[in-house]
Scaffold this active site. Structure first.
Site, short mmCIF file in Angstrom:
data_model
loop_
_atom_site.label_atom_id
_atom_site.label_comp_id
_atom_site.label_asym_id
_atom_site.label_seq_id
_atom_site.Cartn_x
_atom_site.Cartn_y
_atom_site.Cartn_z
N TRP A 153 0.83 -1.21 0.00
CA TRP A 153 0.00 0.00 0.00
C TRP A 153 0.86 1.25 0.00
O TRP A 153 0.55 2.23 -0.69
CB TRP A 153 -0.99 -0.01 1.17
CG TRP A 153 -1.93 -1.17 1.08
CD1 TRP A 153 -2.04 -2.22 1.95
CD2 TRP A 153 -2.91 -1.43 0.05
NE1 TRP A 153 -3.00 -3.10 1.52
CE2 TRP A 153 -3.55 -2.64 0.37
CE3 TRP A 153 -3.29 -0.75 -1.12
CZ2 TRP A 153 -4.56 -3.20 -0.43
CZ3 TRP A 153 -4.30 -1.30 -1.91
CH2 TRP A 153 -4.91 -2.51 -1.57
N ASP A 163 -1.73 6.63 6.46
CA ASP A 163 -2.75 5.69 5.99
C ASP A 163 -2.99 4.71 7.14
O ASP A 163 -2.15 3.87 7.43
CB ASP A 163 -2.23 4.97 4.73
CG ASP A 163 -3.19 3.87 4.24
OD1 ASP A 163 -4.24 3.65 4.88
OD2 ASP A 163 -2.87 3.24 3.21
N LYS A 180 -11.95 -1.96 6.44
CA LYS A 180 -11.04 -2.80 7.21
C LYS A 180 -11.46 -2.86 8.69
O LYS A 180 -11.55 -3.92 9.25
CB LYS A 180 -9.59 -2.32 7.09
CG LYS A 180 -9.05 -2.26 5.67
CD LYS A 180 -8.66 -3.63 5.14
CE LYS A 180 -8.42 -3.68 3.65
NZ LYS A 180 -7.61 -2.61 3.08
C1 LIG Z 1 -6.96 -1.98 1.84
C2 LIG Z 1 -5.97 -0.92 2.01
C3 LIG Z 1 -5.89 0.17 1.13
C4 LIG Z 1 -6.77 0.29 -0.10
O1 LIG Z 1 -8.05 0.59 0.27
P1 LIG Z 1 -9.21 0.85 -0.80
O2 LIG Z 1 -10.27 1.46 0.07
O3 LIG Z 1 -9.58 -0.47 -1.37
O4 LIG Z 1 -8.70 1.80 -1.82
C5 LIG Z 1 -4.95 1.15 1.39
N1 LIG Z 1 -4.14 1.07 2.45
C6 LIG Z 1 -4.17 0.05 3.32
C7 LIG Z 1 -3.26 0.04 4.48
C8 LIG Z 1 -5.10 -0.98 3.14
O5 LIG Z 1 -5.16 -2.01 4.00
#
Ligand SMILES: *Cc1c(COP(=O)(O)O)cnc(C)c1O
Length: 354
Positions: free
Chosen positions: A100, A167, A191
């Site tokens: 990511w 993030d 998540k």
């Molecule tokens: C799943 C994930 C993403 C991507 O998320 P989307 O909402 O599918 O764009 C980005 N960063 C992390 C740490 C993730 O686990």
């Protein structure tokens, strides 16, 4: 009975939240209309999104005059470019801790110079870089708190003199942190907060003074802040279910409470991975994620047997990410301790019968 759901995302949600959400799809607020067929500007829905936005700041212990919470579209993946579009004026620093982070770096490169401050790529991303210095002449420093795919987690964050952007998609609301250290936090809902379809952004209002570029309305944090997260039609269902989940967490006792539960679950599973001679963990012990535990079987001949056993035990979603293989058990907030115990029982049963 419901399966033990270790899915990495979209994630398990609390039963009571799913029940309330399904009721609201048919008849919201006893108004004989569905949640998903009323105006997003009607009072019942505005109350929902406002409650959600305020719960976010309350749970993260952030001052509502300093920070704004937004429910946006496009997933965390859109934040990769939105962050850079708004704040990368000349150059930015990124910590590369996995898939990511690498994707965030790729997008940001379109907007300016990018410094990869440190990377764990050479160690197959099985640890978090520690000894690095964050430059002081960059527009911001970006990191990923929890690496969903590899199963590593930042236990400490660097002291920086530049804006700190993170993030937190896969560990937001899972553990206590000093969230006021961050200038912008983002997280795809699916998540640890709700269903797919909305993305949480928490931004320190002061950061908006750093914007120099002309940004298209939908990609501008300013637009969304000025319009109270209602510039265009929000993902009403996802915002509603996220708000219910935040309410659930709030009633349980918030982050301090859930962190204790999450730690217990992680200790139980990692304890078994370390004790059981058939298994080994993928990542450096001190960087292990309390959300996503990655591990493998030492003897791959046992794979078929193990897979059949956990499926038989009503366990779902422990196959590793397709890029890593092995196993990954995601223990998000709503996963009960007894589900982790069910997995541990299967691992012990395998040891007894292998
Ligand atoms: C799943 C994930 C993403 C991507 O998320 P989307 O909402 O599918 O764009 C980005 N960063 C992390 C740490 C993730 O686990």
């Amino acid at each position: 009975m419901k399966k033990h759901n270790f899915s990495a995302g979209p994630c398990i949600l609390p039963e009571e939240v799913l029940q309330k959400a399904s009721d609201a799809v048919v008849n919201f607020n006893n108004d004989n209309l569905s949640l998903i067929e009323i105006s997003h500007r009607s009072k019942p829905f505005v109350d929902v999104i406002e409650r959600g936005r305020s719960l976010v700041l309350e749970l993260l212990n952030l001052n509502k005059t300093e920070y704004t919470a937004l429910f946006l579209h496009g997933g965390a993946s859109t934040q990769f470019l939105m962050v850079a579009y708004n704040f990368l004026n000349k150059k930015a620093g990124y910590l590369n801790t996995g898939t990511w982070s690498s994707k965030a770096i790729k997008e940001a490169k379109l907007f300016g110079e990018l410094i990869e401050v440190a990377s764990s790529k050479d160690n197959s991303f099985n640890s978090i870089p520690k000894d690095y210095t964050v430059p002081t002449d960059i527009d911001y420093f970006h990191c990923t708190s929890n690496n969903t795919i590899y199963g590593t987690q930042m236990k400490a964050f660097p002291e920086v003199k530049v804006p700190l952007i993170c993030d937190m998609s896969s560990d937001i609301f899972s553990r206590e942190l000093n969230f006021s250290k961050f200038d912008l936090i983002y997280a795809g809902a699916q998540k640890n907060m709700g269903p797919a379809g909305t993305t949480l952004v928490v931004v320190k209002n002061e950061l908006l003074n750093n914007i120099t570029r002309e940004v298209p309305s939908m990609l501008s944090y300013k637009t969304h802040i000025e319009r109270d997260s209602m510039f265009n039609t929000p993902s009403v269902f996802s915002v509603y279910v996220s708000t219910l989940t935040l309410e659930w967490l709030h009633e349980l006792g918030g982050i301090p409470f859930i962190e204790k539960v999450n730690t217990k679950k992680a200790d139980l599973l990692y304890g078994e991975i370390d004790r059981n001679p058939l298994f080994k963990g993928n990542v450096v012990t001190k960087d292990r994620s309390i959300m996503n535990a990655t591990f493998t079987l030492n003897n791959t001949d046992l794979q078929e047997k193990f897979n059949a056993m956990w499926k038989e035990a009503d366990i779902n979603g422990i196959n590793g990410h397709r890029s890593v293989g092995g196993y990954r058990a995601s223990m998000y907030n709503a996963l009960p301790l007894y589900s982790v115990q069910a997995l541990v029982d299967v691992m012990q049963e395998l040891e007894r019968t292998a």
